[in-house]
Design a protein around this motif. Structure first.
Motif, PDB file in Angstrom:
ATOM      1  N   THR A  47      57.052 -48.645 -39.260  1.00 28.28           N
ATOM      2  CA  THR A  47      56.854 -50.096 -39.123  1.00 28.28           C
ATOM      3  C   THR A  47      57.177 -50.859 -40.402  1.00 28.28           C
ATOM      4  O   THR A  47      57.307 -52.079 -40.384  1.00 28.28           O
ATOM      5  N   ASP A  48      57.316 -50.153 -41.543  1.00 26.18           N
ATOM      6  CA  ASP A  48      57.703 -50.825 -42.793  1.00 26.18           C
ATOM      7  C   ASP A  48      59.169 -51.234 -42.774  1.00 26.18           C
ATOM      8  O   ASP A  48      59.568 -52.183 -43.441  1.00 26.18           O
ATOM      9  N   PRO A  50      62.630 -52.737 -41.576  1.00 30.08           N
ATOM     10  CA  PRO A  50      63.116 -53.787 -40.667  1.00 30.08           C
ATOM     11  C   PRO A  50      64.089 -53.219 -39.648  1.00 30.08           C
ATOM     12  O   PRO A  50      64.953 -52.402 -39.990  1.00 30.08           O
ATOM     13  N   ILE A  51      63.937 -53.632 -38.403  1.00 26.86           N
ATOM     14  CA  ILE A  51      64.786 -53.146 -37.312  1.00 26.86           C
ATOM     15  C   ILE A  51      65.442 -54.328 -36.621  1.00 26.86           C
ATOM     16  O   ILE A  51      64.773 -55.156 -36.005  1.00 26.86           O
ATOM     17  N   ASN A  52      66.761 -54.420 -36.757  1.00 34.97           N
ATOM     18  CA  ASN A  52      67.531 -55.477 -36.102  1.00 34.97           C
ATOM     19  C   ASN A  52      67.731 -55.078 -34.639  1.00 34.97           C
ATOM     20  O   ASN A  52      68.247 -53.998 -34.358  1.00 34.97           O
ATOM     21  N   HIS A 101      60.511 -50.808 -29.830  1.00 34.72           N
ATOM     22  CA  HIS A 101      61.927 -51.154 -30.027  1.00 34.72           C
ATOM     23  C   HIS A 101      62.790 -50.264 -29.136  1.00 34.72           C
ATOM     24  O   HIS A 101      62.965 -49.076 -29.422  1.00 34.72           O
ATOM     25  N   LYS A 287      61.658 -48.641 -50.010  1.00 33.39           N
ATOM     26  CA  LYS A 287      60.385 -49.361 -49.926  1.00 33.39           C
ATOM     27  C   LYS A 287      60.149 -50.211 -51.171  1.00 33.39           C
ATOM     28  O   LYS A 287      59.603 -51.315 -51.091  1.00 33.39           O
ATOM     29  N   CYS A 292      65.840 -54.492 -48.681  1.00 33.35           N
ATOM     30  CA  CYS A 292      66.834 -55.572 -48.618  1.00 33.35           C
ATOM     31  C   CYS A 292      68.199 -55.062 -48.154  1.00 33.35           C
ATOM     32  O   CYS A 292      68.923 -55.775 -47.438  1.00 33.35           O
ATOM     33  N   GLU A 294      68.728 -52.443 -46.171  1.00 35.30           N
ATOM     34  CA  GLU A 294      68.632 -52.138 -44.746  1.00 35.30           C
ATOM     35  C   GLU A 294      68.936 -53.385 -43.924  1.00 35.30           C
ATOM     36  O   GLU A 294      69.673 -53.350 -42.931  1.00 35.30           O
ATOM     37  N   LYS A 295      68.366 -54.506 -44.367  1.00 33.81           N
ATOM     38  CA  LYS A 295      68.600 -55.772 -43.664  1.00 33.81           C
ATOM     39  C   LYS A 295      70.072 -56.159 -43.726  1.00 33.81           C
ATOM     40  O   LYS A 295      70.662 -56.570 -42.720  1.00 33.81           O
ATOM     41  N   GLN A 298      72.304 -53.776 -41.496  1.00 38.48           N
ATOM     42  CA  GLN A 298      72.182 -54.038 -40.071  1.00 38.48           C
ATOM     43  C   GLN A 298      72.796 -55.388 -39.680  1.00 38.48           C
ATOM     44  O   GLN A 298      73.358 -55.515 -38.589  1.00 38.48           O
TER      45      GLN A 298
END
Length: 305
Positions: A47-48, A50-52, A101, A287, A292, A294-295, A298
């Motif tokens: 959950t930490d 980010p998932i687009n 998700h 983490k 940033c 990862e965002k 995606q």
């Protein structure tokens, strides 16, 4: 003009034996994003990250290792045990993230670099016994954790390349035929010994392997965009027909970093219809910077083409 029936018959028979041209599918881009997680025990949770919702997202639990302490001094017998942060990445948390998700799948990665203060070697005593033990032990873990696939990340070897190819190839084929997994990937890097083993596997079982998580971050720190593009095309030619993914390491210790042009290279691959996806090593390190990259990864994959 009318042809004699015998002549027409011969033409038909001949046409059946003329080799048909092999039509190779055109390379295509993908919105696949993959992230290794859990190897460094930094209390990172699914959950930490980010998932687009507009990408296909794979978490890869790292690692499960065929290290059976009861079999010392020959622990690599195919009996896999969990060596990831199972407290924060438990079966219930796998189910929860997948339920939250619909675009998320979770796999596990086999092998890794080290175990018990030493290298994690691939060193089976026999192909048949290793495959039998591996199928049994991994099926149990996969079902317990509600997983979807496996990733092969052995980096140190005592067995020969043919033994590796047969053990891993038969493992993947068996798990797929039994519908225990829906995808399989490999994670080689540019080292002669490593490549010898993975290319032997690719030669014999490439049709069973869905993705190549090539560790481009194993190249020197400070890799340039042009060097990265050369590396990518070289490895794509070695794993011909495979979906080779672009990659970086989030602690910046090797390869082409996001700060120095990784996303420029990805856009170049995208323009060539060769961006089959992106993967990051690893969520544990990301983490610290708030995920940033990862965002950004995606967002690039999800952007209209």
């Amino acid at each position: 003009m009318e042809f004699p029936k015998l002549f027409l018959t011969l033409l038909i028979i001949e046409s059946l034996f003329i080799p048909q041209m092999q039509v190779q599918a055109s390379p295509t881009n993908s919105n696949l994003f993959r992230e290794y997680i859990g190897a460094e025990f930094k209390n990172v949770k699914f959950t930490d990250v980010p998932i687009n919702p507009s990408v296909e997202f794979h978490f890869l639990l790292s690692f499960t290792i065929d290290y059976d302490t009861s079999a010392f001094p020959s622990p690599t017998n195919g009996k896999f045990n969990i060596f990831w942060d199972s407290e924060n990445l438990s079966p219930s948390q796998v189910s929860s993230i997948k339920n939250a998700h619909s675009n998320v799948k979770v796999g596990l990665s086999l092998g890794g670099d080290s175990v018990a203060n030493g290298f994690a070697f691939f060193s089976p005593s026999s192909i048949d016994s290793w495959v039998s033990n591996a199928v049994s032990s991994l099926t149990k873990i996969i079902k317990q954790y509600h997983l979807d696939g496996i990733d092969i990340d052995y980096e140190h070897f005592k067995g020969d390349s043919n033994t590796f190819a047969e053990c891993i190839g038969q493992l993947i084929s068996t798990l797929k035929s039994k519908k225990v997994i829906s995808f399989a990937s490999i994670a080689p890097f540019d080292d002669n010994q490593v490549q010898k083993h993975y290319l032997a596997l690719w030669k014999n079982y490439g049709n069973q392997i869905d993705y190549v998580n090539f560790q481009f971050y194993a190249y020197d720190k400070g890799t340039t965009v042009s060097q990265f593009m050369d590396y990518f095309h070289t490895q794509s030619s070695k794993y011909k027909g495979g979906k080779v993914l672009a990659s970086f390491i989030s602690d910046g210790n090797g390869g082409l970093s996001p700060q120095n042009g990784f996303f420029t290279a990805c856009n170049m691959l995208r323009s060539q219809q060769q961006l089959h996806g992106i993967f990051i090593w690893s969520a544990d390190d990301s983490k610290a910077n708030g995920f940033c990259f990862e965002k950004q990864s995606q967002a690039l994959l999800a952007a209209p083409q």
